[in-house]
Design an enzyme around this catalytic site. Structure first.
Site, PDB file in Angstrom:
ATOM      1  N   LYS A 182       2.267   0.668  -1.617  1.00  0.00           N
ATOM      2  CA  LYS A 182       1.421   1.646  -2.303  1.00  0.00           C
ATOM      3  C   LYS A 182       2.154   2.964  -2.441  1.00  0.00           C
ATOM      4  O   LYS A 182       3.116   3.262  -1.713  1.00  0.00           O
ATOM      5  CB  LYS A 182       0.100   1.865  -1.554  1.00  0.00           C
ATOM      6  CG  LYS A 182       0.233   2.338  -0.110  1.00  0.00           C
ATOM      7  CD  LYS A 182       0.398   3.840   0.063  1.00  0.00           C
ATOM      8  CE  LYS A 182       0.421   4.235   1.542  1.00  0.00           C
ATOM      9  NZ  LYS A 182       0.864   5.650   1.743  1.00  0.00           N
ATOM     10  N   ASP A 223      -5.429   2.568   6.488  1.00  0.00           N
ATOM     11  CA  ASP A 223      -5.112   2.163   5.119  1.00  0.00           C
ATOM     12  C   ASP A 223      -5.368   0.683   4.853  1.00  0.00           C
ATOM     13  O   ASP A 223      -5.239   0.231   3.710  1.00  0.00           O
ATOM     14  CB  ASP A 223      -3.646   2.465   4.801  1.00  0.00           C
ATOM     15  CG  ASP A 223      -3.369   3.953   4.668  1.00  0.00           C
ATOM     16  OD1 ASP A 223      -4.342   4.719   4.534  1.00  0.00           O
ATOM     17  OD2 ASP A 223      -2.185   4.340   4.706  1.00  0.00           O
TER      18      ASP A 223
END
Length: 251
Positions: A10, A131
């Site tokens: 990401k 996350d």
């Protein structure tokens, strides 16, 4: 049963640190984007759990996110979920690209599939890491709070040039530094990362304008309209580099 799942990296397209909570966690507001750079997790049913790791060098603690995710899911369902795991690492460790969290989310998804479970992973994921919940679904999202509030948003077009200086930064250390030095700009952890390791400042200076740190570092990215532009941006850099683009949600 055996399957292989990509554990995608990401980027934090922006990152604002709002405050430090009483529990020690930090309130954030950040736009996260999944990209096609990925680790690969293979999982199959087994009598006993095992884990082997290949590819880019990774600390044992980072590889253990696979086992931490497995333990969290076992605790949720109340039984053992043995599996043979093989993790092929491609995402640099300690880079802010989310490799360990993505590996954990891929582990949860794999175990649900091979053990035929009916579990809401959005409830399990936050117990593994802040996350991890994002990586259960992926795509593009506005993340708020300590990672628990997610709103899907439109994906960013174009390409991304990525550069990593080979420096592994501790996320916890960077946030502790933020408590001291605060931050500004598109990524408000950037100053804190340089406070933890001055080589981050030196690397940013070598990269020049147009580059931005992702997450708590130490990788940087540059958004480019065309793939050729991204390739050109990395062509003269003497460090780990790659070119990537956004990918949509997978769940």
């Amino acid at each position: 049963m055996k399957l292989a799942l990509p554990a995608r990296a990401k980027l934090n397209l922006d990152l604002a640190v709002l405050n430090r909570r009483a529990d020690g966690m930090h309130e954030l507001r950040t736009h996260m984007e999944s990209i096609d750079l990925h680790d690969l997790l293979e999982a199959e049913t087994a009598d006993e759990t095992s884990l082997s790791v290949t590819g880019i060098d990774v600390p044992a603690a980072a590889a253990n996110t696979v086992l931490l995710a497995q333990a969290a899911l076992e605790n949720t369902v109340g039984r053992r979920l043995p599996a043979k795991f093989t993790l092929h690492k491609r995402i640099p460790p300690g880079s802010g690209l989310g490799g360990a969290s993505s590996d954990a989310a891929a582990t949860l998804r794999a175990l649900v599939s091979i053990h035929c479970l009916d579990v809401d992973l959005r409830q399990v994921a936050p117990t593994v890491g802040a996350d991890v919940a994002f990586f259960v679904r992926g795509g593009s999202a506005l993340i708020e709070g300590a990672g628990e509030r997610m709103t899907a948003v439109a994906a960013t077009g174009g390409w991304f040039a990525l550069a990593w200086p080979g420096i592994e930064l501790s996320t916890a250390a960077v946030y502790r530094a933020w408590d001291e030095v605060r931050g500004e700009g598109a990524n408000q952890l950037r100053r804190a990362a340089g406070h933890v390791d001055k080589r981050i400042d030196e690397f940013a200076a070598r990269l020049g304008p147009g580059w931005q740190m992702t997450g708590s570092g130490s990788a940087f990215f540059r958004h480019c309209a065309q793939r050729e532009e991204a390739v050109s941006a990395t062509s003269r850099l003497e460090c780990w580099t790659t070119v990537s683009q956004a990918v949509g949600a997978w769940a």
